[in-house]
Design a protein around this motif. Sequence first.
Motif, PDB file in Angstrom:
ATOM      1  N   THR A 196       7.820 -14.359   1.232  1.00  0.00           N
ATOM      2  CA  THR A 196       8.238 -12.913   1.234  1.00  0.00           C
ATOM      3  C   THR A 196       6.993 -12.075   1.077  1.00  0.00           C
ATOM      4  O   THR A 196       6.873 -10.917   1.480  1.00  0.00           O
ATOM      5  N   ASN A 197       6.149 -12.355   0.333  1.00  0.00           N
ATOM      6  CA  ASN A 197       4.962 -11.776  -0.091  1.00  0.00           C
ATOM      7  C   ASN A 197       4.244 -10.957   1.263  1.00  0.00           C
ATOM      8  O   ASN A 197       3.983  -9.858   1.395  1.00  0.00           O
ATOM      9  N   PRO A 198       3.907 -12.010   2.228  1.00  0.00           N
ATOM     10  CA  PRO A 198       2.986 -11.585   3.364  1.00  0.00           C
ATOM     11  C   PRO A 198       3.743 -10.806   4.362  1.00  0.00           C
ATOM     12  O   PRO A 198       3.229 -10.073   5.224  1.00  0.00           O
ATOM     13  N   ILE A 199       5.243 -10.432   4.009  1.00  0.00           N
ATOM     14  CA  ILE A 199       6.139  -9.803   5.133  1.00  0.00           C
ATOM     15  C   ILE A 199       5.949  -8.262   4.686  1.00  0.00           C
ATOM     16  O   ILE A 199       5.485  -7.483   5.798  1.00  0.00           O
ATOM     17  N   PHE A 200       6.032  -7.849   3.627  1.00  0.00           N
ATOM     18  CA  PHE A 200       5.919  -6.485   3.062  1.00  0.00           C
ATOM     19  C   PHE A 200       4.967  -6.032   2.279  1.00  0.00           C
ATOM     20  O   PHE A 200       4.048  -5.042   2.641  1.00  0.00           O
ATOM     21  N   LYS A 201       4.743  -6.928   1.388  1.00  0.00           N
ATOM     22  CA  LYS A 201       3.685  -6.254   0.356  1.00  0.00           C
ATOM     23  C   LYS A 201       2.459  -6.475   0.864  1.00  0.00           C
ATOM     24  O   LYS A 201       1.247  -5.619   0.490  1.00  0.00           O
ATOM     25  N   GLU A 202       2.036  -7.527   1.459  1.00  0.00           N
ATOM     26  CA  GLU A 202       0.739  -7.698   1.883  1.00  0.00           C
ATOM     27  C   GLU A 202       0.825  -8.223   3.282  1.00  0.00           C
ATOM     28  O   GLU A 202       0.186  -9.084   3.861  1.00  0.00           O
ATOM     29  N   ASN A 203       1.610  -7.299   3.974  1.00  0.00           N
ATOM     30  CA  ASN A 203       1.447  -7.452   5.535  1.00  0.00           C
ATOM     31  C   ASN A 203       0.037  -7.506   6.068  1.00  0.00           C
ATOM     32  O   ASN A 203      -0.815  -6.671   5.838  1.00  0.00           O
ATOM     33  N   PRO A 204      -0.384  -8.649   6.971  1.00  0.00           N
ATOM     34  CA  PRO A 204      -1.645  -8.677   7.309  1.00  0.00           C
ATOM     35  C   PRO A 204      -1.995  -7.616   8.155  1.00  0.00           C
ATOM     36  O   PRO A 204      -3.370  -7.262   8.064  1.00  0.00           O
ATOM     37  N   ILE A 205      -1.557  -6.831   8.909  1.00  0.00           N
ATOM     38  CA  ILE A 205      -1.932  -5.845   9.724  1.00  0.00           C
ATOM     39  C   ILE A 205      -2.055  -4.534   8.853  1.00  0.00           C
ATOM     40  O   ILE A 205      -2.979  -3.686   9.000  1.00  0.00           O
ATOM     41  N   LEU A 206      -0.880  -3.962   8.188  1.00  0.00           N
ATOM     42  CA  LEU A 206      -0.666  -2.714   7.781  1.00  0.00           C
ATOM     43  C   LEU A 206      -1.350  -2.426   6.336  1.00  0.00           C
ATOM     44  O   LEU A 206      -1.339  -1.372   5.724  1.00  0.00           O
ATOM     45  N   VAL A 207      -1.518  -3.867   5.476  1.00  0.00           N
ATOM     46  CA  VAL A 207      -1.989  -3.739   4.114  1.00  0.00           C
ATOM     47  C   VAL A 207      -3.340  -4.297   4.334  1.00  0.00           C
ATOM     48  O   VAL A 207      -4.482  -3.461   3.561  1.00  0.00           O
ATOM     49  N   SER A 208      -3.631  -5.454   4.660  1.00  0.00           N
ATOM     50  CA  SER A 208      -4.902  -6.025   4.634  1.00  0.00           C
ATOM     51  C   SER A 208      -5.695  -5.618   5.561  1.00  0.00           C
ATOM     52  O   SER A 208      -6.842  -6.041   5.598  1.00  0.00           O
ATOM     53  N   LEU A 209      -5.069  -5.031   6.786  1.00  0.00           N
ATOM     54  CA  LEU A 209      -5.973  -4.546   8.187  1.00  0.00           C
ATOM     55  C   LEU A 209      -6.847  -5.720   8.488  1.00  0.00           C
ATOM     56  O   LEU A 209      -8.055  -5.777   8.912  1.00  0.00           O
ATOM     57  N   LEU A 210      -6.447  -6.914   8.468  1.00  0.00           N
ATOM     58  CA  LEU A 210      -6.921  -8.059   9.170  1.00  0.00           C
ATOM     59  C   LEU A 210      -6.312  -7.957  10.610  1.00  0.00           C
ATOM     60  O   LEU A 210      -5.277  -7.797  10.865  1.00  0.00           O
ATOM     61  N   GLY A 211      -7.138  -8.666  11.506  1.00  0.00           N
ATOM     62  CA  GLY A 211      -6.515  -8.993  12.881  1.00  0.00           C
ATOM     63  C   GLY A 211      -6.206  -7.606  13.692  1.00  0.00           C
ATOM     64  O   GLY A 211      -4.926  -7.691  14.211  1.00  0.00           O
ATOM     65  N   LEU A 212      -6.783  -6.666  13.415  1.00  0.00           N
ATOM     66  CA  LEU A 212      -6.299  -5.471  14.286  1.00  0.00           C
ATOM     67  C   LEU A 212      -6.747  -5.475  15.870  1.00  0.00           C
ATOM     68  O   LEU A 212      -6.184  -4.662  16.446  1.00  0.00           O
ATOM     69  N   CYS A 213      -7.446  -6.406  16.240  1.00  0.00           N
ATOM     70  CA  CYS A 213      -8.064  -6.557  17.614  1.00  0.00           C
ATOM     71  C   CYS A 213      -6.853  -6.604  18.695  1.00  0.00           C
ATOM     72  O   CYS A 213      -7.019  -5.940  19.500  1.00  0.00           O
ATOM     73  N   PRO A 214      -6.107  -7.397  18.320  1.00  0.00           N
ATOM     74  CA  PRO A 214      -4.974  -7.496  19.500  1.00  0.00           C
ATOM     75  C   PRO A 214      -3.945  -6.465  19.247  1.00  0.00           C
ATOM     76  O   PRO A 214      -3.405  -6.064  20.292  1.00  0.00           O
ATOM     77  N   VAL A 215      -3.714  -5.781  18.150  1.00  0.00           N
ATOM     78  CA  VAL A 215      -2.704  -4.785  18.004  1.00  0.00           C
ATOM     79  C   VAL A 215      -3.128  -3.377  18.948  1.00  0.00           C
ATOM     80  O   VAL A 215      -1.824  -3.274  19.595  1.00  0.00           O
ATOM     81  N   LEU A 216      -4.311  -3.294  19.072  1.00  0.00           N
ATOM     82  CA  LEU A 216      -4.415  -1.995  19.882  1.00  0.00           C
ATOM     83  C   LEU A 216      -4.184  -2.220  21.356  1.00  0.00           C
ATOM     84  O   LEU A 216      -3.964  -1.355  22.119  1.00  0.00           O
TER      85      LEU A 216
END
Lengths: 223, 210, 62
Positions: free
Chosen positions: A12-32
Motif C-alpha cells: 500500500t505504501n507505493p500507491i499513495f504515500k510514495e507514489n512513484p510519479i507524484l511523490v518520488s518524481l521518477l519516470g516522468l518521461c512517459p507521463v507527459l
Amino acid sequence: MEKKQSLLKSFTNPIFKENPILVSLLGLCPVLIVTDTFDKSWGMGIAVLLVLIFTNVCISLIRKIVPNEVRIPVFIVIIACFVTIVDLLMQAFTPTLYESLGVIISMITVNCIILGRGEAFASKNGVLASLLDALGSGIGFFLSVSVIGLLREFLGKGGLTLTNPFTGQVIFSAYPLEDYAISFLADKAGAFLMLGIIVGIYSYVRIRIEEKETKKLATAEVK
Amino acid sequence: MEVITSLVIVFLVAMVTNNIVLSTGYGICSYIGVSKNRKSAIGMGCALVFVVFMASLVSYFLEMLLVALNIEFMQTIVFILVIASLVQLVEMICKKFLPSLYQSLGIYLPLITTNCVVLYVTKQICDVEAILIAAGVSGSLANNGFFNFLFAMVYALGTALGYFLCITLMSTIRNRIDYSPVKRGFAGAGIALVTTAIMVLAIGGLSGIF
Amino acid sequence: MEILYIFIVLAVAVSLFCLIYYLNSKTKKPDNCSSLPEECESCKVIFCRNKKTDKDDETKEK
C-alpha cells in the motif's frame, strides 16, 4: 503477524504515500507524452505494471547468484529483455494501442521506476515482498497516469473515447463539452501545466495531512 | 549547396523548434533534479552532448549490422547495452587521463544511462527520412549513404544541444524563483513544471520558422 | 539461424558491458573528487547537488 503487516505495507505504501510519479518524481518521461488521451494512458499504465512485475520477480529470484560488482549491468539487461518481450506482445495482441504508443514502450527501459525499485527493494527482499512492491508501484503509476490522462482529455477535448485495445473497436465515445474545451490542455504546454498543478496539489495535501498528524501526536503527548 | 542548407536547417530545427524537452517532452527524467543549480545544469548538459554524439555514432553502424542479420527487434536491448557501456568507458577514460574533466563532468555520467534523450536519439536516427520530413526538408536527400550519415549526426548534435540550452535556461530561472514566495505544496517540482509550460508556449511560437 | 545471431550479439554485448563496468568500478577516482552524495546515483537524482561546489559558492557569496 508482523511479517504480514510489513508485506501489506510494501503493497500500500507505493500507491499513495510514495507514489512513484507524484511523490518520488521518477519516470516522468512517459507521463507527459502518453496522457494526451485516456486510452494511451491506461494502456501505458498496464505495460509498465507488467514490466515491473516481471523484472521485480526475476531480480528477486536471482539476487543471491549475481555477484555484487556486476549487479547494475545484469539488472539493465533483464529490464531490456522484458521490455522487448512486452513490446512484441503488444505488437501482436493490441496493434492499435501499439501504433498509438509507438516508441514510448521501448522507453520503459530507461524508466527510473523500474531500475529504482529493482535496486532499492527487489535486490534485497524475498519474492513475495518484491511482487507486492511491484504491484503497488505499478498500480500507483497506473492510477496517477490514468487520472492525469482522464483530466487532460476531458478538459482538453471536452469528452472521452474508450476503445477496446485488442480489436480497436470504439466502445464509447462522447464529447459533450466540446464547445467549452480548453484545447491548450491537449498540447505539450498543457501537459506540463497539468502535471505541475497535480504534483503541487498532491504535495500540499500531503503536507497538511502530516501537520494534522503531528498536531494530534503533540496534543496526545501533552495529555 | 542544397545539402548544406538542409544540414543547417535540420540542426536548427532539432535544436530550437523541435527542442526535445520543450517540444516532444522526452528529457524530463532527470531534468527537475539537475536543473536546481547552474553548475549542475551546465555539467549535465555537456556530458549529455558528448555521450549522445558518441552513442549515435556507434548505434548508426550497429543498426546497419542488425538489419543485415535480420534481428531488428533486438534494437532496444543492444542500444541500451551500447549506451551503458559507452558511459562506463567514458567515465573510466576520464578518471585515468583527464582528472580535471572528471571533477566537473564525471559526476553526471552515471545519470545519463537512464536518460530518455540518449535512447530516443539513437532510435530516431535509424530512420533519417522521417527526420528530414519532420524538419520540412525534402526526404529524397537521404538516399545517398554518406549524406544519410551526415544528417543523422547533425540531428543528434542538434538535439543534444537543444537539451543543453533548455536545462541551462531552466536552471537560471529556478535560481530566481528561489527568492520568490511560492505556495507551500508547489515549491520545487510543481513550480518548475509550471514554468516549463510557459517556456513551451514561448518556443511553440517559433514553430515553422525554418 | 537468426537465433544463433541473437545469442552471439547478446553474449558479446553483455560480456563487453560487464567487463567495462567491472574495470570502471576498479579504477580509483582522482584525489580531489568529493564522493557523490547518495541521492545522485543513477535513478535517485531528485536532489542532485555537488556538495563541494556548494561550499565554494557559499564562501564566495560571503
